[in-house]
Design a protein around this motif. Structure first.
Motif, PDB file in Angstrom:
ATOM      1  N   VAL A   1      -6.931   0.640   5.735  1.00 51.48           N
ATOM      2  CA  VAL A   1      -6.421   1.762   6.541  1.00 51.48           C
ATOM      3  C   VAL A   1      -7.528   2.275   7.470  1.00 51.48           C
ATOM      4  CG1 VAL A   1      -5.666   4.181   6.433  1.00 51.48           C
ATOM      5  CG2 VAL A   1      -4.617   2.472   4.931  1.00 51.48           C
ATOM      6  N   LEU A   2      -8.736   2.393   6.917  1.00 57.44           N
ATOM      7  CA  LEU A   2      -9.880   2.855   7.703  1.00 57.44           C
ATOM      8  C   LEU A   2     -10.175   1.894   8.851  1.00 57.44           C
ATOM      9  CD1 LEU A   2     -12.004   5.181   7.548  1.00 57.44           C
ATOM     10  CD2 LEU A   2     -13.520   3.549   6.430  1.00 57.44           C
TER      11      LEU A   2
ATOM     12  N   PHE B   1     -12.192   9.830   4.181  1.00 59.97           N
ATOM     13  CA  PHE B   1     -10.913  10.538   4.326  1.00 59.97           C
ATOM     14  C   PHE B   1     -11.043  11.981   3.836  1.00 59.97           C
ATOM     15  CE2 PHE B   1      -7.615   7.291   5.232  1.00 59.97           C
ATOM     16  CZ  PHE B   1      -8.438   6.185   5.259  1.00 59.97           C
TER      17      PHE B   1
ATOM     18  N   SER C   1      -7.550   2.034  -7.952  1.00 60.35           N
ATOM     19  CA  SER C   1      -8.301   3.080  -7.257  1.00 60.35           C
ATOM     20  C   SER C   1      -7.866   3.205  -5.796  1.00 60.35           C
ATOM     21  CB  SER C   1      -9.792   2.773  -7.304  1.00 60.35           C
ATOM     22  OG  SER C   1     -10.074   1.671  -6.468  1.00 60.35           O
ATOM     23  N   GLY C   2      -7.123   2.232  -5.280  1.00 57.46           N
ATOM     24  CA  GLY C   2      -6.706   2.279  -3.882  1.00 57.46           C
ATOM     25  C   GLY C   2      -7.801   1.878  -2.910  1.00 57.46           C
ATOM     26  N   ASP C   3      -8.939   1.385  -3.453  1.00 63.96           N
ATOM     27  CA  ASP C   3     -10.093   1.071  -2.611  1.00 63.96           C
ATOM     28  C   ASP C   3      -9.746   0.085  -1.500  1.00 63.96           C
ATOM     29  OD1 ASP C   3     -12.833   1.607  -2.159  1.00 63.96           O
ATOM     30  OD2 ASP C   3     -13.152   1.568  -4.319  1.00 63.96           O
TER      31      ASP C   3
ATOM     32  N   LEU D   1     -11.821  10.008  13.793  1.00 62.12           N
ATOM     33  CA  LEU D   1     -11.036   8.818  14.121  1.00 62.12           C
ATOM     34  C   LEU D   1      -9.676   9.197  14.705  1.00 62.12           C
ATOM     35  CD1 LEU D   1     -11.808   6.531  11.057  1.00 62.12           C
ATOM     36  CD2 LEU D   1     -12.610   6.246  13.422  1.00 62.12           C
TER      37      LEU D   1
ATOM     38  N   ARG E   1     -15.382   8.240  -0.476  1.00 62.82           N
ATOM     39  CA  ARG E   1     -16.199   7.065  -0.142  1.00 62.82           C
ATOM     40  C   ARG E   1     -15.851   6.523   1.242  1.00 62.82           C
ATOM     41  NH1 ARG E   1     -15.839   5.055  -5.070  1.00 62.82           N
ATOM     42  NH2 ARG E   1     -14.081   3.693  -4.649  1.00 62.82           N
ATOM     43  N   HIS E   2     -14.585   6.623   1.628  1.00 69.35           N
ATOM     44  CA  HIS E   2     -14.160   6.082   2.923  1.00 69.35           C
ATOM     45  C   HIS E   2     -14.070   7.146   4.016  1.00 69.35           C
ATOM     46  CE1 HIS E   2     -12.885   2.793   0.213  1.00 69.35           C
ATOM     47  NE2 HIS E   2     -13.166   2.035   1.244  1.00 69.35           N
TER      48      HIS E   2
ATOM     49  N   GLY F   1       0.800  -1.222   0.000  1.00 70.44           N
ATOM     50  CA  GLY F   1       0.000   0.000   0.000  1.00 70.44           C
ATOM     51  C   GLY F   1       0.828   1.265   0.000  1.00 70.44           C
TER      52      GLY F   1
ATOM     53  N   ARG G   1      -9.688   9.713  -9.421  1.00 68.59           N
ATOM     54  CA  ARG G   1      -9.973   8.354  -8.963  1.00 68.59           C
ATOM     55  C   ARG G   1      -9.724   8.235  -7.458  1.00 68.59           C
ATOM     56  NH1 ARG G   1      -6.916   5.762 -13.105  1.00 68.59           N
ATOM     57  NH2 ARG G   1      -5.220   5.813 -11.608  1.00 68.59           N
ATOM     58  N   LEU G   2      -8.580   8.756  -7.007  1.00 68.11           N
ATOM     59  CA  LEU G   2      -8.218   8.627  -5.596  1.00 68.11           C
ATOM     60  C   LEU G   2      -9.140   9.467  -4.706  1.00 68.11           C
ATOM     61  CD1 LEU G   2      -6.326   7.245  -3.656  1.00 68.11           C
ATOM     62  CD2 LEU G   2      -4.651   9.071  -4.035  1.00 68.11           C
TER      63      LEU G   2
ATOM     64  N   VAL H   1      -6.859  -0.816  -0.221  1.00 68.50           N
ATOM     65  CA  VAL H   1      -5.884  -0.314   0.748  1.00 68.50           C
ATOM     66  C   VAL H   1      -6.564   0.656   1.711  1.00 68.50           C
ATOM     67  CG1 VAL H   1      -3.780   1.035   1.071  1.00 68.50           C
ATOM     68  CG2 VAL H   1      -3.934  -0.577  -0.834  1.00 68.50           C
ATOM     69  N   LEU H   2      -7.348   1.610   1.174  1.00 66.70           N
ATOM     70  CA  LEU H   2      -7.977   2.611   2.043  1.00 66.70           C
ATOM     71  C   LEU H   2      -9.016   1.971   2.961  1.00 66.70           C
ATOM     72  CD1 LEU H   2      -8.300   5.949   0.088  1.00 66.70           C
ATOM     73  CD2 LEU H   2      -6.501   5.064   1.550  1.00 66.70           C
ATOM     74  N   GLU H   3      -9.689   0.936   2.484  1.00 71.91           N
ATOM     75  CA  GLU H   3     -10.641   0.255   3.359  1.00 71.91           C
ATOM     76  C   GLU H   3      -9.905  -0.345   4.558  1.00 71.91           C
ATOM     77  OE1 GLU H   3     -13.315  -2.767   1.549  1.00 71.91           O
ATOM     78  OE2 GLU H   3     -13.171  -3.670   3.549  1.00 71.91           O
TER      79      GLU H   3
ATOM     80  N   THR I   1     -12.319   7.628  -4.121  1.00 71.94           N
ATOM     81  CA  THR I   1     -12.125   6.567  -3.124  1.00 71.94           C
ATOM     82  C   THR I   1     -12.024   7.155  -1.723  1.00 71.94           C
ATOM     83  OG1 THR I   1     -10.906   5.313  -4.783  1.00 71.94           O
ATOM     84  CG2 THR I   1     -10.707   4.568  -2.519  1.00 71.94           C
TER      85      THR I   1
ATOM     86  N   VAL J   1      -0.101   3.966  -2.679  1.00 74.51           N
ATOM     87  CA  VAL J   1      -1.408   4.569  -2.412  1.00 74.51           C
ATOM     88  C   VAL J   1      -1.308   5.532  -1.235  1.00 74.51           C
ATOM     89  CG1 VAL J   1      -3.789   4.135  -1.709  1.00 74.51           C
ATOM     90  CG2 VAL J   1      -2.676   2.584  -3.324  1.00 74.51           C
TER      91      VAL J   1
END
Lengths: 260, 260
Positions: free
Chosen positions: B21-22, A63, B13-15, A81, A60-61, A14, A53-54, B17-19, A57, A17
């Motif tokens: 990380v979250l 960040f 998209s890093g989806d 968090l 969506r999460h 990772g 794109r990033l 990895v970010l999931e 994402t 990313v």
């Protein structure tokens, strides 16, 4: 802090990313608290397509947050968090009632800071509508020898940390009569630091260190007052507050992030 | 908030990895402000090897800090980046002097909160050593109809937001004489909310909404006092502060994250 020494993409760890996520978060500052994705891509030095794109994402999460007009900010969910358990939270929460006491008596900007990466990182700042001008702001950094809080912490840091700072900032000598080393010795002898107009003309910063068990500084508290204010009562109030904060702080947690 | 509906790994998209990380950041709370990597892997429901690799990467980029004993916390660098520009910062900074005024007069816990995902998110909290017990804490959430701040905001939310909340919380009716709908109407008529002992026995929360231009709540401020305290002076102080905060806040930025 943006690193241009880009590693090869490594999706297993990772790394690539997270490096890009960091560059996106670093693109925001007070002059640009929210950005269009296009501006964000330019400031983070990312290709537009990668940024779009990033950012999707990251939104969506949680960040990043996207407002109704499409502009992007760091996310409230990410703030939540991180704020719950960031390393300085124990120190901050222990210090806050004492900062309120100081602020209510001195009625000027009252601040809490730590040393980080050779800079002063402001953890908290209480102000009043009639406080003097001051540029310090929570989560922003200032130079160590340009602030009374930085001088208070450096003077009460380990000999090793002081020597390292002195050797890396020889240009600072010109700013102090007798040089930086002598200025630090004076702070140590007096127990407080006072600097006129380094941040803003007509203002004076006065700060004292918060000492840990080893008698090194784990933090500093300071006020910014109009230049010419009689400092004696202020220094007494700051010293009492610093002792209270030291007593209320779990030193193991405090000393784990202040670098001195 | 952990999503178990895992997407396919998508390194472009890093989806994925970010999931992860979250999930790592969500694993920390006040009962576990720092964790070993092993405990972190279990709480985040990640394979040990994945957790070790990702934690290393996150530490390298400042998303996490590792203390001298190897325990992991959210990173001070991440706190710094997010705190500089998080969406509620303008509201928070505008409100802080008013919260200090309220706290200095009432001398009990004084809080600022917004609605988020159908919950009350605490943005700031000022306390005194002699304040009553209260579980609210900065960056933590509480139930809307279980807190005076939540009731003050819900009662002054749009009709649509109120109807949605009422239909999703039919169980709340039993908690209020005459039901939740009537309790909200009373808050609206009075201009403040008061709740006894919902969070802690022997304490009463009193809160008023901070109204935006459309006369819907963009936030709430409240105090927690010993049950039986005469509320009239407190309500007057809170109302004056709420008007001051509304005037000092850029409503466009405030209304972009409060969901009502």
């Amino acid at each position: 802090m943006v690193t241009h020494n880009r590693r090869m993409a490594n999706s297993r760890s990772g790394d690539s990313v997270l490096e890009r996520v960091l560059r996106i978060l670093e693109a925001f500052d007070t002059s640009a608290p929210s950005l269009t994705v296009g501006a964000l891509a330019r400031r983070a030095d990312l290709p537009q397509a990668t940024a779009y794109r990033l950012v999707d994402t990251m939104v969506r999460h949680g960040f990043l947050d996207r407002s109704f007009d499409g502009r992007i900010r760091p996310g409230l969910r990410l703030w939540e968090l991180v704020t719950r358990c960031y390393p300085a939270r124990d120190l901050h929460d222990a210090a806050l009632p004492f900062l309120q006491d100081v602020q209510s008596v001195v009625e000027q900007h009252t601040q809490l800071a730590v040393l980080r990466d050779g800079e002063v990182l402001v953890l908290e700042r209480l102000s009043s509508p009639h406080s003097v001008v001051n540029q310090a702001s929570v989560a922003f950094r200032m130079g160590v020898h340009e602030t009374s809080m930085g001088m208070a912490m450096l003077a009460l840091s380990s000999q090793e940390a002081q020597e390292r700072y002195l050797s890396e900032h020889k240009d600072a000598d010109a700013l102090f009569p007798g040089g930086l080393r002598r200025a630090l010795a004076e702070v140590r002898a007096r127990g407080y630091a006072s600097l006129d107009g380094f941040q803003d003309a007509g203002t004076t910063g006065i700060a004292v260190p918060v000492l840990g068990r080893t008698k090194h500084a784990v933090a500093a508290i300071g006020v910014v007052v109009p230049t010419g204010t009689t400092p004696h009562a202020i220094i007494a109030v700051l010293r009492a507050a610093a002792r209270g904060i030291a007593r209320a702080t779990d030193e193991d947690s405090a000393s784990s992030f202040n670098e001195n």
